[in-house]
Motif scaffolding. Structure first.
Motif, PDB file in Angstrom:
ATOM      1  N   LYS A  33       0.839  -1.207   0.000  1.00  0.00           N
ATOM      2  CA  LYS A  33       0.000   0.000   0.000  1.00  0.00           C
ATOM      3  C   LYS A  33       0.870   1.252   0.000  1.00  0.00           C
ATOM      4  CE  LYS A  33      -3.747  -2.371   2.326  1.00  0.00           C
ATOM      5  NZ  LYS A  33      -4.551  -2.499   3.520  1.00  0.00           N
ATOM      6  N   LYS A  34       1.967   1.197  -0.756  1.00  0.00           N
ATOM      7  CA  LYS A  34       2.915   2.299  -0.945  1.00  0.00           C
ATOM      8  C   LYS A  34       3.688   2.678   0.315  1.00  0.00           C
ATOM      9  CE  LYS A  34       0.453   4.201  -4.872  1.00  0.00           C
ATOM     10  NZ  LYS A  34       0.011   5.373  -5.560  1.00  0.00           N
ATOM     11  N   VAL A  35       3.732   1.784   1.301  1.00  0.00           N
ATOM     12  CA  VAL A  35       4.448   2.042   2.553  1.00  0.00           C
ATOM     13  C   VAL A  35       5.473   0.925   2.770  1.00  0.00           C
ATOM     14  CG1 VAL A  35       4.218   2.279   5.065  1.00  0.00           C
ATOM     15  CG2 VAL A  35       2.485   3.238   3.564  1.00  0.00           C
ATOM     16  N   ALA A  36       6.665   1.295   3.196  1.00  0.00           N
ATOM     17  CA  ALA A  36       7.729   0.323   3.447  1.00  0.00           C
ATOM     18  C   ALA A  36       7.530  -0.408   4.776  1.00  0.00           C
ATOM     19  CB  ALA A  36       9.079   1.039   3.454  1.00  0.00           C
ATOM     20  N   ILE A  37       8.087  -1.578   4.881  1.00  0.00           N
ATOM     21  CA  ILE A  37       8.128  -2.419   6.083  1.00  0.00           C
ATOM     22  C   ILE A  37       6.728  -2.651   6.673  1.00  0.00           C
ATOM     23  CG2 ILE A  37       9.415  -2.987   8.182  1.00  0.00           C
ATOM     24  CD1 ILE A  37      11.287  -0.676   7.629  1.00  0.00           C
ATOM     25  N   GLU A  63      13.632   9.412  -0.929  1.00  0.00           N
ATOM     26  CA  GLU A  63      13.855   8.991  -2.314  1.00  0.00           C
ATOM     27  C   GLU A  63      12.691   8.149  -2.837  1.00  0.00           C
ATOM     28  OE1 GLU A  63      17.769   7.278  -2.755  1.00  0.00           O
ATOM     29  OE2 GLU A  63      18.739   9.197  -2.343  1.00  0.00           O
ATOM     30  N   GLY A  64      11.484   8.630  -2.606  1.00  0.00           N
ATOM     31  CA  GLY A  64      10.280   8.013  -3.144  1.00  0.00           C
ATOM     32  C   GLY A  64       9.652   6.932  -2.287  1.00  0.00           C
ATOM     33  N   VAL A  65      10.322   6.508  -1.233  1.00  0.00           N
ATOM     34  CA  VAL A  65       9.816   5.433  -0.371  1.00  0.00           C
ATOM     35  C   VAL A  65       9.295   6.039   0.930  1.00  0.00           C
ATOM     36  CG1 VAL A  65      10.406   3.304   0.861  1.00  0.00           C
ATOM     37  CG2 VAL A  65      11.408   3.767  -1.397  1.00  0.00           C
ATOM     38  N   THR A  66       8.057   5.695   1.283  1.00  0.00           N
ATOM     39  CA  THR A  66       7.397   6.254   2.457  1.00  0.00           C
ATOM     40  C   THR A  66       7.492   5.292   3.641  1.00  0.00           C
ATOM     41  OG1 THR A  66       5.867   7.496   1.067  1.00  0.00           O
ATOM     42  CG2 THR A  66       5.196   7.144   3.352  1.00  0.00           C
ATOM     43  N   TYR A  67       7.813   5.861   4.792  1.00  0.00           N
ATOM     44  CA  TYR A  67       7.929   5.107   6.040  1.00  0.00           C
ATOM     45  C   TYR A  67       6.989   5.704   7.075  1.00  0.00           C
ATOM     46  CZ  TYR A  67      12.167   3.153   4.029  1.00  0.00           C
ATOM     47  OH  TYR A  67      13.047   2.507   3.208  1.00  0.00           O
TER      48      TYR A  67
END
Length: 153
Positions: A33-37, A63-67
């Motif tokens: 869902k566009k979220v890391a980890i 860098e484009g990755v959402t946490y």
């Protein structure tokens, strides 16, 4: 005039490379869902020593990755030095990356910190890949590093 033109060209090339990096990362990273980890807080592994679920309202993008983060303090630490908190291999299972070069889902609660880096592992159906990783960590890590570089090319 030549300096201005040269500066413009360098800026355009840099922006183009940056856009390519962001695009490649979002395409290759393990994003649910566009979220890391799976929404877990990457800083908590280091600072609290455990996996903590992040909050949807506490996010940062690198860098484009959402946490997501469990606390404002963890988010602030991430923003100051995001690269040091990101999981290795785009958040995919480190064991699978090393053993076969495959991108395999992880259990965010199965992790290991090695040399200040976060490694995540698959752990389900009586298959905890962290145990297998520990048996041959040096070799698997070298193979995983090489395989991940090929994926990000």
């Amino acid at each position: 005039m030549k300096k201005i033109l040269l500066t413009l060209i360098i800026a355009l090339v840099t922006m183009s490379i940056s856009a390519q990096t962001v695009s490649k990362r979002t395409a290759e990273f393990n994003l649910e869902k566009k979220v890391a980890i799976q929404g877990y807080d990457p800083v908590a592994y280091f600072k609290q020593g455990k996996a903590l679920k992040g909050k949807k309202e506490l996010i940062a993008t690198y860098e484009g990755v959402t946490y997501q983060f469990s606390s404002v303090a963890n988010k602030d630490l991430f923003v100051k030095n995001a690269a040091s908190y990101e999981p290795q291999y785009g958040g995919w299972c480190a064991y699978a990356m090393g053993s076969s070069g495959e991108k395999v889902e992880i259990n965010p609660e199965t992790f290991k910190i090695i040399d200040g880096k976060l490694f995540l592992f698959y752990n389900a159906f009586f298959n905890n890949t962290l145990k297998s990783w520990n048996k041959d960590e040096v070799s698997l890590k070298a193979k995983a590093d090489a395989n991940w570089k090929k994926i990000l090319k």
